[in-house]
Design an enzyme around this catalytic site. Structure first.
Site, short mmCIF file in Angstrom:
data_model
loop_
_atom_site.label_atom_id
_atom_site.label_comp_id
_atom_site.label_asym_id
_atom_site.label_seq_id
_atom_site.Cartn_x
_atom_site.Cartn_y
_atom_site.Cartn_z
N ARG A 147 8.61 -32.20 -47.43
CA ARG A 147 8.82 -31.77 -48.81
C ARG A 147 8.00 -32.68 -49.72
O ARG A 147 8.07 -33.91 -49.60
CB ARG A 147 10.30 -31.86 -49.19
CG ARG A 147 10.61 -31.22 -50.54
CD ARG A 147 12.04 -31.49 -50.99
NE ARG A 147 12.16 -32.80 -51.62
CZ ARG A 147 13.23 -33.21 -52.31
NH1 ARG A 147 14.27 -32.42 -52.44
NH2 ARG A 147 13.27 -34.41 -52.84
N TYR A 159 13.03 -36.52 -61.48
CA TYR A 159 14.00 -36.54 -60.40
C TYR A 159 13.34 -36.16 -59.08
O TYR A 159 12.54 -35.23 -59.00
CB TYR A 159 15.14 -35.56 -60.70
CG TYR A 159 16.24 -35.60 -59.67
CD1 TYR A 159 17.02 -36.73 -59.51
CD2 TYR A 159 16.49 -34.50 -58.85
CE1 TYR A 159 18.04 -36.77 -58.56
CE2 TYR A 159 17.51 -34.53 -57.91
CZ TYR A 159 18.27 -35.67 -57.77
OH TYR A 159 19.26 -35.71 -56.82
N ASP A 212 10.74 -28.55 -54.14
CA ASP A 212 12.02 -28.31 -54.80
C ASP A 212 11.84 -28.35 -56.31
O ASP A 212 11.39 -29.36 -56.86
CB ASP A 212 13.02 -29.39 -54.36
CG ASP A 212 14.44 -29.10 -54.80
OD1 ASP A 212 14.66 -28.18 -55.61
OD2 ASP A 212 15.36 -29.81 -54.32
N GLU A 238 12.06 -24.18 -53.29
CA GLU A 238 13.51 -24.36 -53.30
C GLU A 238 14.08 -24.41 -54.71
O GLU A 238 13.48 -25.03 -55.60
CB GLU A 238 13.85 -25.67 -52.57
CG GLU A 238 15.33 -26.00 -52.52
CD GLU A 238 15.59 -27.33 -51.83
OE1 GLU A 238 16.72 -27.84 -51.96
OE2 GLU A 238 14.67 -27.87 -51.19
N ARG A 285 20.90 -22.66 -48.15
CA ARG A 285 20.79 -24.12 -48.19
C ARG A 285 22.12 -24.86 -48.30
O ARG A 285 22.14 -26.06 -48.54
CB ARG A 285 19.92 -24.52 -49.41
CG ARG A 285 18.46 -24.17 -49.27
CD ARG A 285 17.72 -25.27 -48.55
NE ARG A 285 17.71 -26.50 -49.29
CZ ARG A 285 18.07 -27.69 -48.80
NH1 ARG A 285 18.51 -27.80 -47.57
NH2 ARG A 285 18.01 -28.78 -49.56
N TRP A 404 18.13 -25.35 -68.05
CA TRP A 404 17.82 -24.37 -67.00
C TRP A 404 18.09 -24.97 -65.63
O TRP A 404 17.96 -24.33 -64.65
CB TRP A 404 16.36 -23.90 -67.10
CG TRP A 404 16.06 -23.26 -68.42
CD1 TRP A 404 15.17 -23.72 -69.37
CD2 TRP A 404 16.68 -22.10 -69.00
NE1 TRP A 404 15.19 -22.91 -70.47
CE2 TRP A 404 16.11 -21.91 -70.27
CE3 TRP A 404 17.65 -21.23 -68.55
CZ2 TRP A 404 16.48 -20.85 -71.10
CZ3 TRP A 404 18.03 -20.19 -69.39
CH2 TRP A 404 17.45 -20.00 -70.64
#
Length: 404
Positions: A147, A159, A212, A238, A285, A404
Site C-alpha cells: 500500500r 494521515y 487508501d 480503498e 474490508r 467527507w
C-alpha cells in the site's frame, strides 16, 4: 462445561488494547479482542457492566446462540461499541471450543483452503523519494503487495504518512488530544497519480499497489481518481468515499474499472447489502474485532462469494494479536480469500500477547496450536496501563472540519 469468569484486561504496550478473557469450570480459557481505537473505555464498560454478568453459567459451546442473544437481546443493535464487545465474546468462545477439540480454530471452520496467506504491507513517505525507500523496505521484508501513501505538497501532515518533529523524532498520529491535520482535496487529486507513476517507473508493472483515500472524497471526486489511476492498474482503491451511503458507490463503479475495497468501519452485513448484491465493490474490508467476531464475518464472506467479491480483513496495528490471530484462521479457511493487511506489532506487544501465528516471506500462517493460538501475559499487561490516545482530526485551510 460452563463459563465461570469473564475478565476484561486493558493494556497499552505501544497501543491500547482491550481483551476479554473467559474461563470455564474445566480450566479452559478463551481470549477475544474488543479494541476500539480511540474509544476503548466505552467497550470496557459495555463488557464489564453489561455483558460479563450475562456470560457466567453459559455453555461456551453454544456460540451461535450466544451471539444471537447478545445482538438481539439488547434491543439496541449494531454500532462499533456493541459489535466490538460481541466480537470479543465470539472469538473467546471459538478459542475455547477449538481448545476443547484440541485443534487450531481454522480446522473447525472447515480446514485450510490454502497453504499460506498473502499480505500487503504499508509504505509511506513525506515525499516521493522517501516513499520509494519505504517500498524497497517492504519488498525486502517479503511483502508480495504494498500500500502506497505519500505526503501532499503544501500540506504539513497527512494521515497514513509518518511525520517528524523539530528533533527528527516521529510524530504519532494518536495523541492524548487529537492531532489536527490540514487537508486539500484538489491537491490530493493532483498528486496521487504522480505518486503511482513514480512507483511504477521504479518498480515495474508487476508489483501489486494499493492506496487508501480514508473516506475523504465525494463520489464524483472518487470516480475521477479511480479513472486517473487506471493506467497504473492498482490492486485496489480503498475507502474512496464514505460508503455508509451505499448508493454513492454506484457512481464510482460506473465511472472506473479500478477495483474498490471498503468496509473497515462497517459493523454488520446490513452495511454491505447493496454493495454486494449490486457488485459495487471487489473486496470486503471488515475486521473480526469490529464486525462481531468470526461468526458473522464468515457469513459475510460466504454471502460475498456469490458475487465474486473477496475477503480483505482489516489488520492495522490497533487490532491486537488476538484479533489478528482470529483473522488469520479465517483467512486460511474461507475459499474467497483476497489479501490480508498486516503491519505487525511492537516487540513488547508480541511479549504481552504470545502468539502461534507466524509471518515469513510476506505470508502469514495461524500455526497449529489449539484454539486461536494466543496467550496473554497478564502480569506484563498490567505493567503497561491504558494511556489516552485519539486519532487525528482533519481540517480544511479555512479551519472547517473535513466532512467527507
Amino acid at each position: 462445561m460452563k463459563i465461570v469468569d469473564a475478565k476484561v484486561v486493558v493494556t497499552s504496550p505501544g497501543r491500547n488494547f482491550v481483551t476479554l478473557k473467559l474461563t470455564t469450570d474445566e480450566g479452559l480459557t478463551g481470549l477475544g479482542d474488543a479494541t476500539l481505537n480511540g474509544r476503548e473505555l466505552a467497550v470496557v464498560s459495555y463488557l464489564t457492566d453489561h455483558v460479563a454478568p450475562l456470560l457466567t453459567g453459559l455453555d461456551p459451546h453454544r456460540i451461535e446462540d450466544t451471539w444471537q442473544s447478545l445482538y438481539r437481546g439488547a434491543y439496541w443493535r449494531r454500532g462499533p461499541v456493541t459489535m466490538a464487545a460481541i466480537a470479543a465474546v465470539d472469538v473467546a468462545l471459538w478459542d475455547i471450543k477449538a481448545k476443547a477439540a484440541g485443534l487450531p480454530l481454522y480446522q473447525l471452520l472447515g480446514g485450510a483452503s490454502r497453504e499460506r496467506i498473502g499480505t500487503y504491507g504499508h509504505a509511506n513517505g513525506r515525499d516521493i523519494p522517501e516513499l520509494l525507500d519505504s517500498v524497497r523496505a517492504r519488498i525486502a521484508e517479503g511483502y508480495p503487495a504494498v500500500r502506497i501513501q505519500s505526503g501532499i505538497p503544501g500540506l504539513k501532515a497527512v494521515y497514513g504518512v509518518s511525520d517528524t518533529d523539530d528533533t527528527g523524532a516521529p510524530v504519532l498520529h494518536q495523541q492524548a488530544r487529537p492531532l489536527v491535520e490540514d487537508w486539500d482535496t484538489a491537491a490530493y487529486l493532483r498528486h496521487v497519480p504522480t505518486v503511482f507513476e513514480a512507483v511504477r517507473a521504479e518498480f515495474g508493472a508487476e508489483l501489486p499497489l494499493l492506496h487508501d483515500s480514508h473516506h475523504r472524497l465525494t463520489p464524483v471526486q472518487a470516480a475521477r481518481l479511480g479513472k486517473d489511476l487506471e493506467p497504473y492498474r492498482p490492486f485496489w482503491l480503498e475507502d474512496c468515499t464514505p460508503a455508509e451511503n451505499q448508493e454513492a458507490l454506484r457512481l464510482v463503479r460506473r465511472s472506473t474499472t479500478t477495483p474498490l475495497a471498503v468496509g473497515e468501519v462497517f459493523n454488520t452485513v446490513y452495511d454491505y447489502q447493496a454493495l454486494i448484491t449490486e457488485q459495487l465493490i471487489d473486496y470486503a474490508r471488515s475486521a473480526v474485532t469490529h464486525f462481531g467476531g468470526v461468526t458473522p464475518l464468515r457469513k459475510l464472506f460466504d454471502f460475498a462469494a456469490q458475487y465474486q467479491i473477496k475477503s480483505a480483513i482489516h489488520g492495522p496495528e490497533d487490532i491486537s494479536p488476538v484479533g489478528m490471530a482470529a483473522a488469520v484462521h479465517l483467512d486460511l479457511a474461507v475459499h474467497n480469500f483476497g489479501i490480508q493487511e498486516y503491519s505487525g506489532h511492537t516487540p513488547l506487544t508480541d511479549e504481552v500477547f504470545r502468539h502461534a501465528y507466524t509471518f515469513s516471506d510476506g505470508h502469514l500462517h495461524p500455526g497449529e496450536a489449539p484454539g486461536i493460538g494466543v496467550e496473554l501475559d497478564e502480569e506484563l499487561a498490567a505493567a503497561h496501563p491504558y494511556a489516552a490516545a485519539y486519532l487525528p482530526v482533519n481540517r480544511l485551510h479555512d479551519g472547517t472540519v473535513h466532512d467527507w
